[in-house]
Design an enzyme around this catalytic site. Structure first.
Site, short mmCIF file in Angstrom:
data_model
loop_
_atom_site.label_atom_id
_atom_site.label_comp_id
_atom_site.label_asym_id
_atom_site.label_seq_id
_atom_site.Cartn_x
_atom_site.Cartn_y
_atom_site.Cartn_z
CB ILE A 1 64.20 -42.41 -96.78
CG1 ILE A 1 63.92 -43.23 -95.60
CG2 ILE A 1 65.28 -41.54 -96.88
CD1 ILE A 1 65.20 -44.03 -95.06
CG ASP B 1 58.44 -10.89 -73.49
OD1 ASP B 1 58.08 -11.79 -74.11
OD2 ASP B 1 59.18 -10.83 -72.59
#
Length: 330
Positions: free
Chosen positions: A265, A313
């Protein structure tokens, strides 16, 4: 993108069809969706021309010209006209031009669209707040198509929706599913979900705290639904714009949770937030080298492998690809 980060991309193969680094269709210019970084989503009142004129100097990813909360009821028409002129006449530099309409459940939204979609230059992204039900999502899709179809757009307009209530959060999966399906043959495409924390907390009767623990479940569910449909997830706003250290902590937490950006903001919040949602040089070097090692092991027919002392992995490979995709698109 810094020179240090840019130099690492020579290590990663590029797409043969568009010469862009990517590992998913959504990052390819010849694919279904082009990735638009929205690390910081800055709200600017649509009726404040002086603030709008400053946007190009802020180096913010996305600027949201606001018709909703940032504009008093008696200034709504001024905001629509000012935004239309800004879209046509102002240069925002590299910043994405966005417009936030009023909720579709209000009469104001139709007036917003009727004025702003008459501009010669349309916003790249439109945002609809307070999407609570599947019926409201259907109405947004219908109204967008009604206004945009006559324009014969060569590029679809992006759509971001806000979840700001308990019923909206419970309906989020169905809402995303419906909007994603409607996007396939429309002039717009659902591209992300924004979590509106303050309205949400008011709706459930919770109290806002600095660590935002009262929002934890809602934030997690927002991220999960977004990832399930390949959408961006934009995190809550920190209303204390003077506490930049607290902002940094909250932004880094959001990035770790899986959010792709954060609402801001105040201009002072922009560099802090955008840094938090950007991969560091060290992280990018790790990802780049990991992908090189992965591709080498793939060619040798091996599966899991050891990289810098850790077993690697596919989940870690996917994380590395996400880091590279983000950095390349900044």
């Amino acid at each position: 993108m810094t020179a240090a980060i840019r130099s690492l991309f020579i290590l990663v193969p590029r797409c043969a069809s568009c010469d862009v680094l990517h590992y998913s269709k959504r990052f390819c210019t010849n694919g279904e969706r082009k990735f638009t970084p929205r690390r910081a989503l800055l709200y600017v009142p649509g009726c404040d021309e002086k603030k709008i004129e400053k946007i190009a100097k802020l180096d913010v990813d996305s600027a949201v010209l606001d018709c909703e909360d940032g504009v008093a009821l008696n200034r709504k028409e001024d905001a629509r006209k000012t935004i239309s002129r800004a879209l046509d006449e102002m240069d925002f530099g590299t910043t994405e031009k966005c417009v936030r309409f009023n909720p579709i459940s209000s009469d104001l939204a139709e007036e917003d669209m009727g004025t702003i979609f008459q501009a010669k230059t349309l916003p790249a992204t439109v945002l609809f707040p307070k999407v609570n039900t599947l019926d409201e999502m259907r109405m947004i899709c219908y109204k967008l198509q009604y206004h945009l179809q006559p324009r014969n757009l060569s590029t679809k307009i992006n759509l971001l929706i806000y979840i700001e209530s308990a019923i909206g959060l419970l309906s989020l999966r169905e809402i995303c599913q419906k909007a994603s399906k409607k996007s396939e043959n429309s002039s717009f495409q659902l591209d992300g979900v924004v979590f509106g924390s303050d309205d949400f907390l008011a709706d459930i009767g919770a109290t806002r705290t600095k660590d935002a623990m009262e929002c934890l479940y809602a934030r997690q569910k927002t991220v999960i639904c977004c990832k399930a449909f390949g959408l961006q997830a934009i995190d809550l706003v920190d209303i204390d714009y003077t506490d930049l250290e607290g902002l940094k902590k909250q932004a880094l937490e959001g990035a770790r949770m899986g959010f792709t950006g954060k609402q801001v903001i105040h201009p002072a919040q922009v560099p802090v937030v955008q840094a938090a949602f950007s991969p560091s040089v060290e992280k990018l070097e790790w990802a780049t080298e990991l992908i090189k090692a992965f591709e080498k092991h793939q060619q040798s027919g091996k599966g899991a492998f050891v990289f810098r002392g850790s077993m690697i992995d596919m989940p870690l490979v996917l994380q590395a690809r996400n880091i590279i995709n983000l950095a390349q698109n900044l």
